[in-house]
Design a protein around this motif. Structure first.
Motif: not given
Length: 533
Positions: A20-28, A140-148, A301-305
């Motif tokens: 839910l946080y991820r969806a909110d971040r993508r839209t707002r 690298d995988l952990q860093k990118r997923l944490h970034g999401f 593959f986009r930077a936002d996942g």
């Protein structure tokens, strides 16, 4: 045990809430995880139960599986939201596809028997060297997923069962198990780490078998008789004594080229250049195996996942890098403003989903070989721009009925044995024309159209006919050319007599009389089938 096999298990302990946080971040824009306790709930046995919660709620004692009244008692300020399992599964699947930047063998990993999935399974065998080793890949995988905005735990082992257990029950957020150490690593973990259902876990614990190591060396017959075969099977899978396959979301392509970019690509020109480089690498692989690509997939593959996929096909097998890159240039140009690179394309992969054998061809002194290759390439470019379903070619069929003599097929399908019969058919028509048979028009109507015709004699050519509310007076006529249906078509017995006629204005038409006066019970009818240019 296959010590060369390496599997990475990714566990997202707070996945449904953090989605839910991820969806909110993508839209707002950037949205921080709320500090207030939050939980998701859905109807369950005995009432509405908690399905997931954030860290604040977990610190207050809320846990998945609790009844909502009990959770509210422990945490009076708990905020509740309805769980959406379908959206969770769809988002997790998209995340698994995004992990294709690390390995083509990715799958959604269920949390347990009968539970909603909350993890991923990646077969990274032979892929870690592309990132500098397993440790660098996991970091690298952990860093990118944490970034999401996701909480993540990763474990790498030689078996999916061991990786799954260490990711969920290990003490470190990232753990890499050396091949052959599975038994020692699982020995002190609870039996629930073997992916057993709650009833089986409770039964084993009542018998004093609380840890996975308690099952080592125990007679299997009594355990199997009481709990079934899955206890021994799960133990063997985790220790590597039984093979456990991973079913990927998408079958991996045998030929593929990938690239990772230091900075995200946002300009279309830069993406086209990256595709050209990938096409060159892919074509070198194809040429080495004497294969040609027939269907290709470009994965961005986009930077936002997010993951963008573009597809292209070829009319003939090809390992021409410039030609294949040009097809995706057409795709990007066709997308136009609809193509969204987000915060940048950080990785790309070009794969040949379907290939054909590309036999060596002898160079010719005439232009036939070059013309065939040029025709295939123009078909590919038109298909990339307009859609392959709109590019068709005519293929002959063994029938004397004109509308059945040819059929439209996809031009991308390539030549078939029927296609190679065009030369014989053309030679047959030329011989018939020299022998005095009537020539046929190049252009036929989509279907024969009825006309009103008047003939001087019943079996003679028409003298006047009316077509599309216009009356034509015939000044010249040639025919008839009699065509009968195939003998095996029992429902069709009417014979056609075709005439080539010319009206007073010099326009020429191809008409036929359907049926014979003396043989058919219904009166003959006239149709116009084609127009001479």
């Amino acid at each position: 045990m296959d010590e060369k096999r390496r599997v990475a298990a990714v566990w997202l302990p707070h996945w449904p809430v953090e989605r839910l946080y991820r969806a909110d971040r993508r839209t707002r824009g950037k949205v921080q995880a709320p500090k207030a306790p939050l939980a998701l709930a859905a109807p369950g046995q005995g009432g509405v139960r908690v399905t997931a919660c954030n860290r604040t709620a977990a610190a207050a004692g809320v846990a998945p599986g609790q009844l909502v009244p009990d959770a509210m008692t422990l945490c009076p300020g708990l905020e509740l939201r309805a769980a959406d399992f379908a959206a969770d599964r769809a988002a997790l699947k998209r995340l698994a596809l995004w992990c294709g930047r690390y390995t083509p063998w990715t799958a959604v990993d269920p949390a347990g028997i009968g539970e909603e999935p909350d993890g991923l399974m990646l077969d990274i065998s032979g892929c870690d060297h592309l990132f500098g080793g397993e440790a660098a890949l996991v970091a690298d995988l952990q860093k990118r997923l944490h970034g999401f905005g996701l909480t993540v735990r990763v474990a790498v082992a030689s078996t999916p069962g061991a990786a799954w257990a260490l990711a969920r029950y290990g003490t470190a957020p990232a753990f890499i198990l050396l091949p052959g150490d599975e038994a020692a690593a699982l020995e002190k973990l609870p039996v629930a780490a073997l992916r057993l259902d709650d009833a089986t876990v409770d039964g084993l614990m009542r018998l004093g078998l609380k840890r996975a190591g308690d099952l080592y060396g125990k007679p299997r017959a009594p355990i199997t008789a009481r709990f079934g075969r899955h206890v021994a099977q799960r133990l063997d899978e985790a220790l590597g004594f039984a093979r456990e396959p991973i079913s990927p979301l998408r079958p991996p392509a045998p030929f593929r080229a990938r690239g990772i970019f230091a900075e995200g690509l946002t300009r279309t020109e830069d993406i086209e250049e990256a595709v050209r480089l990938l096409a060159g690498e892919l074509c070198r692989l194809l040429a080495h195996e004497r294969r040609g690509a027939r269907r290709l997939e470009l994965t961005l593959f986009r930077a936002d996942g997010e993951v963008t996929r573009l597809f292209a096909g070829t009319a003939a097998p090809s390992h021409d890098a410039l030609h294949l890159a040009r097809l995706f240039r057409e795709k990007l140009a066709q997308a136009g403003d609809d193509f969204d690179a987000g915060f940048g394309i950080e990785a790309a992969m070009l794969a040949a989903l379907a290939t054909d054998t590309l036999a060596p061809a002898q160079d010719r002194f005439d232009a036939e070989g070059a013309d065939a290759e040029a025709l295939a390439q123009i078909i590919d470019r038109l298909g990339a721009r307009l859609g392959h379903e709109r590019i068709v070619r005519l293929e002959p069929r063994a029938s004397h009925i004109p509308e059945r003599a040819v059929v439209s097929v996809s031009a991308v399908r390539g030549a078939t044995p029927a296609m190679r019969g065009w030369r014989a058919q053309v030679e047959e028509q030329m011989a018939a024309a020299l022998a005095g048979s009537l020539a046929r028009p190049i252009r036929l109507l989509a279907r024969p159209e009825p006309v009103e015709a008047v003939a001087e004699v019943p079996e003679g050519p028409p003298r006047i006919f009316r077509w599309r509310r216009v009356t034509h007076r015939v000044t010249r006529a040639e025919g008839p050319e009699r065509i009968a249906p195939e003998w095996w078509r029992r429902g069709e017995r009417r014979t056609r007599d075709y005439y080539r006629v010319e009206d007073a204005e010099g326009r020429r038409f191809w008409l036929y009389r359907d049926g014979l006066y003396l043989r058919d019970t219904e009166g003959p009818r006239w149709y116009l089938h084609g127009v001479f240019e």
